[in-house]
Design a protein around this motif. Structure first.
Motif, PDB file in Angstrom:
ATOM      1  N   PHE A 133       0.859  -1.180   0.046  1.00  0.00           N
ATOM      2  CA  PHE A 133       0.016   0.063  -0.117  1.00  0.00           C
ATOM      3  C   PHE A 133       0.811   1.363  -0.061  1.00  0.00           C
ATOM      4  O   PHE A 133       1.797   1.445   0.701  1.00  0.00           O
ATOM      5  CB  PHE A 133      -0.884   0.108   1.272  1.00  0.00           C
ATOM      6  N   ASP A 134       0.475   2.318  -0.835  1.00  0.00           N
ATOM      7  CA  ASP A 134       1.204   3.615  -0.773  1.00  0.00           C
ATOM      8  C   ASP A 134       0.055   4.645  -0.647  1.00  0.00           C
ATOM      9  O   ASP A 134      -1.154   4.401  -0.509  1.00  0.00           O
ATOM     10  CB  ASP A 134       2.007   3.803  -2.023  1.00  0.00           C
ATOM     11  N   GLY A 135       0.589   5.962  -0.835  1.00  0.00           N
ATOM     12  CA  GLY A 135      -0.527   6.941  -0.823  1.00  0.00           C
ATOM     13  C   GLY A 135      -1.143   6.861   0.662  1.00  0.00           C
ATOM     14  O   GLY A 135      -0.667   6.801   1.732  1.00  0.00           O
ATOM     15  N   GLU A 136      -2.297   7.353   0.524  1.00  0.00           N
ATOM     16  CA  GLU A 136      -3.293   7.469   1.641  1.00  0.00           C
ATOM     17  C   GLU A 136      -3.352   5.934   2.461  1.00  0.00           C
ATOM     18  O   GLU A 136      -3.682   6.106   3.665  1.00  0.00           O
ATOM     19  CB  GLU A 136      -4.695   7.987   1.249  1.00  0.00           C
ATOM     20  N   LEU A 137      -3.088   4.785   1.922  1.00  0.00           N
ATOM     21  CA  LEU A 137      -3.476   3.551   2.477  1.00  0.00           C
ATOM     22  C   LEU A 137      -2.155   3.033   3.020  1.00  0.00           C
ATOM     23  O   LEU A 137      -1.951   2.194   3.760  1.00  0.00           O
ATOM     24  CB  LEU A 137      -3.794   2.471   1.608  1.00  0.00           C
ATOM     25  N   LYS A 138      -0.978   3.652   2.860  1.00  0.00           N
ATOM     26  CA  LYS A 138       0.396   3.413   3.667  1.00  0.00           C
ATOM     27  C   LYS A 138       0.221   3.404   4.834  1.00  0.00           C
ATOM     28  O   LYS A 138      -0.400   4.232   5.468  1.00  0.00           O
ATOM     29  CB  LYS A 138       1.296   4.449   3.145  1.00  0.00           C
ATOM     30  N   GLY A 139       0.814   2.192   5.518  1.00  0.00           N
ATOM     31  CA  GLY A 139       0.409   2.202   7.043  1.00  0.00           C
ATOM     32  C   GLY A 139       1.228   0.959   7.609  1.00  0.00           C
ATOM     33  O   GLY A 139       2.495   0.569   6.955  1.00  0.00           O
ATOM     34  N   THR A 140       0.952   0.642   8.637  1.00  0.00           N
ATOM     35  CA  THR A 140       1.670  -0.608   9.407  1.00  0.00           C
ATOM     36  C   THR A 140       0.808  -1.858   9.786  1.00  0.00           C
ATOM     37  O   THR A 140      -0.345  -1.721  10.000  1.00  0.00           O
ATOM     38  CB  THR A 140       2.386  -0.155  10.844  1.00  0.00           C
ATOM     39  N   TYR A 141       1.271  -3.119   9.565  1.00  0.00           N
ATOM     40  CA  TYR A 141       0.734  -4.300   9.904  1.00  0.00           C
ATOM     41  C   TYR A 141       1.298  -4.758  11.174  1.00  0.00           C
ATOM     42  O   TYR A 141       2.405  -4.959  11.081  1.00  0.00           O
ATOM     43  CB  TYR A 141       0.719  -5.334   8.751  1.00  0.00           C
ATOM     44  N   TYR A 142       0.635  -5.125  11.877  1.00  0.00           N
ATOM     45  CA  TYR A 142       0.914  -5.775  13.449  1.00  0.00           C
ATOM     46  C   TYR A 142       0.420  -7.176  13.585  1.00  0.00           C
ATOM     47  O   TYR A 142      -0.778  -7.337  13.849  1.00  0.00           O
ATOM     48  CB  TYR A 142       0.172  -4.823  14.403  1.00  0.00           C
ATOM     49  N   PRO A 143       1.210  -8.054  13.341  1.00  0.00           N
ATOM     50  CA  PRO A 143       1.115  -9.513  13.680  1.00  0.00           C
ATOM     51  C   PRO A 143       0.410  -9.552  15.258  1.00  0.00           C
ATOM     52  O   PRO A 143       1.327  -9.439  16.085  1.00  0.00           O
ATOM     53  CB  PRO A 143       2.343 -10.332  13.004  1.00  0.00           C
ATOM     54  N   ASN A 157      -3.791   2.214   8.426  1.00  0.00           N
ATOM     55  CA  ASN A 157      -3.020   3.231   7.680  1.00  0.00           C
ATOM     56  C   ASN A 157      -2.451   4.493   8.708  1.00  0.00           C
ATOM     57  O   ASN A 157      -2.816   4.372   9.748  1.00  0.00           O
ATOM     58  CB  ASN A 157      -3.687   4.009   6.386  1.00  0.00           C
ATOM     59  N   ASP A 158      -1.538   5.037   8.033  1.00  0.00           N
ATOM     60  CA  ASP A 158      -0.941   6.285   8.873  1.00  0.00           C
ATOM     61  C   ASP A 158      -1.748   7.236   9.349  1.00  0.00           C
ATOM     62  O   ASP A 158      -1.792   7.595  10.567  1.00  0.00           O
ATOM     63  CB  ASP A 158       0.136   7.027   8.246  1.00  0.00           C
ATOM     64  N   ASN A 159      -2.935   7.543   8.646  1.00  0.00           N
ATOM     65  CA  ASN A 159      -3.911   8.476   9.077  1.00  0.00           C
ATOM     66  C   ASN A 159      -5.060   7.700  10.050  1.00  0.00           C
ATOM     67  O   ASN A 159      -5.728   8.564  10.569  1.00  0.00           O
ATOM     68  CB  ASN A 159      -4.565   9.062   7.954  1.00  0.00           C
ATOM     69  N   LYS A 160      -4.992   6.533  10.239  1.00  0.00           N
ATOM     70  CA  LYS A 160      -6.021   5.726  11.084  1.00  0.00           C
ATOM     71  C   LYS A 160      -7.477   5.668  10.460  1.00  0.00           C
ATOM     72  O   LYS A 160      -8.325   5.988  11.511  1.00  0.00           O
ATOM     73  CB  LYS A 160      -5.808   6.068  12.614  1.00  0.00           C
ATOM     74  N   THR A 161      -7.394   5.902   9.207  1.00  0.00           N
ATOM     75  CA  THR A 161      -8.825   6.037   8.715  1.00  0.00           C
ATOM     76  C   THR A 161      -9.193   4.658   8.001  1.00  0.00           C
ATOM     77  O   THR A 161     -10.348   4.428   7.258  1.00  0.00           O
ATOM     78  CB  THR A 161      -9.084   7.155   7.852  1.00  0.00           C
ATOM     79  N   ALA A 162      -8.329   3.860   7.662  1.00  0.00           N
ATOM     80  CA  ALA A 162      -8.603   2.515   7.125  1.00  0.00           C
ATOM     81  C   ALA A 162      -7.811   1.289   7.955  1.00  0.00           C
ATOM     82  O   ALA A 162      -6.560   1.627   8.321  1.00  0.00           O
ATOM     83  CB  ALA A 162      -7.841   2.384   5.797  1.00  0.00           C
ATOM     84  N   LEU A 163      -8.734   0.467   8.436  1.00  0.00           N
ATOM     85  CA  LEU A 163      -8.045  -0.681   9.147  1.00  0.00           C
ATOM     86  C   LEU A 163      -8.230  -2.001   8.544  1.00  0.00           C
ATOM     87  O   LEU A 163      -9.551  -2.201   7.782  1.00  0.00           O
ATOM     88  CB  LEU A 163      -8.887  -0.831  10.537  1.00  0.00           C
ATOM     89  N   ALA A 164      -7.651  -3.201   8.668  1.00  0.00           N
ATOM     90  CA  ALA A 164      -7.903  -4.490   8.349  1.00  0.00           C
ATOM     91  C   ALA A 164      -7.705  -5.282   9.503  1.00  0.00           C
ATOM     92  O   ALA A 164      -6.402  -5.398   9.896  1.00  0.00           O
ATOM     93  CB  ALA A 164      -7.231  -4.801   7.149  1.00  0.00           C
ATOM     94  N   TRP A 165      -8.563  -6.226  10.039  1.00  0.00           N
ATOM     95  CA  TRP A 165      -8.411  -7.075  11.055  1.00  0.00           C
ATOM     96  C   TRP A 165      -8.331  -8.382  10.193  1.00  0.00           C
ATOM     97  O   TRP A 165      -9.284  -8.996   9.455  1.00  0.00           O
ATOM     98  CB  TRP A 165      -9.675  -7.203  12.012  1.00  0.00           C
ATOM     99  N   ALA A 166      -7.247  -9.299  10.457  1.00  0.00           N
ATOM    100  CA  ALA A 166      -6.932 -10.467   9.773  1.00  0.00           C
ATOM    101  C   ALA A 166      -7.295 -11.543  10.677  1.00  0.00           C
ATOM    102  O   ALA A 166      -6.600 -11.556  11.735  1.00  0.00           O
ATOM    103  CB  ALA A 166      -5.439 -10.588   9.128  1.00  0.00           C
ATOM    104  N   GLU A 204     -15.788   9.935   0.413  1.00  0.00           N
ATOM    105  CA  GLU A 204     -14.672   9.540   0.680  1.00  0.00           C
ATOM    106  C   GLU A 204     -14.259   8.231   1.450  1.00  0.00           C
ATOM    107  O   GLU A 204     -13.319   7.562   1.231  1.00  0.00           O
ATOM    108  CB  GLU A 204     -13.678  10.621   1.651  1.00  0.00           C
ATOM    109  N   VAL A 205     -15.169   7.907   2.337  1.00  0.00           N
ATOM    110  CA  VAL A 205     -15.117   6.637   3.006  1.00  0.00           C
ATOM    111  C   VAL A 205     -15.186   5.654   2.198  1.00  0.00           C
ATOM    112  O   VAL A 205     -14.495   4.580   2.506  1.00  0.00           O
ATOM    113  CB  VAL A 205     -16.201   6.708   4.414  1.00  0.00           C
ATOM    114  N   PHE A 206     -16.391   5.545   1.380  1.00  0.00           N
ATOM    115  CA  PHE A 206     -16.383   4.496   0.446  1.00  0.00           C
ATOM    116  C   PHE A 206     -15.418   4.293  -0.606  1.00  0.00           C
ATOM    117  O   PHE A 206     -15.034   3.200  -0.701  1.00  0.00           O
ATOM    118  CB  PHE A 206     -17.633   4.571  -0.362  1.00  0.00           C
ATOM    119  N   ALA A 207     -14.556   5.429  -1.024  1.00  0.00           N
ATOM    120  CA  ALA A 207     -13.666   5.217  -2.192  1.00  0.00           C
ATOM    121  C   ALA A 207     -12.698   4.755  -1.327  1.00  0.00           C
ATOM    122  O   ALA A 207     -11.839   3.764  -1.963  1.00  0.00           O
ATOM    123  CB  ALA A 207     -13.267   6.723  -2.626  1.00  0.00           C
ATOM    124  N   ARG A 208     -12.161   4.943  -0.043  1.00  0.00           N
ATOM    125  CA  ARG A 208     -10.964   4.425   0.631  1.00  0.00           C
ATOM    126  C   ARG A 208     -11.205   3.018   0.814  1.00  0.00           C
ATOM    127  O   ARG A 208     -10.462   2.239   0.623  1.00  0.00           O
ATOM    128  CB  ARG A 208     -10.786   5.028   2.038  1.00  0.00           C
TER     129      ARG A 208
END
Length: 101
Positions: A8-18, A64-73, A92-96
């Motif tokens: 992921f890059d741009g707005e979605l760039k972030g961190t995955y925490y196992p 993501n870095d902005n904490k506006t997108a999350l994924a729980w695996a 914006e929420v739906f586009a993300r």
């Protein structure tokens, strides 16, 4: 998952925490932000159904870095995707959500 989220890059760039590799500081931060899911107890339906087998292996949290997108695996679903932000801009929420999906 680590490789997929790293792309992921741009707005979605972030961190995955196992989940199995969280430090106490990371766990506290994720918990205080409301991002950390909990292990189902044995008396709960998910625990009784075996959903917590091999906990915490194969489970993790991405945001993501902005904490506006999350994924729980592998919490309850294979992947739960969450898109959020303050205000009322549903577009914006739906586009993300579409971009992370």
């Amino acid at each position: 998952l680590t490789q997929a989220f790293a792309m992921f890059d741009g707005e979605l760039k972030g961190t995955y925490y196992p989940l199995g590799a969280l430090t106490k500081e990371q766990e506290d931060t994720l918990q205080s932000n409301g991002f950390l899911f909990q292990k189902p107890g044995p008396a709960q339906l998910l625990g009784a159904a075996g959903a917590a087998r091999h906990w915490p292996e194969g489970r993790g949290i991405f945001h993501n870095d902005n904490k506006t997108a999350l994924a729980w695996a592998n919490e309850e679903d294979h992947c739960r995707i969450i898109s959020m932000q303050n205000g009322g801009n549903v577009f914006e929420v739906f586009a993300r959500f579409c971009n992370i999906s």
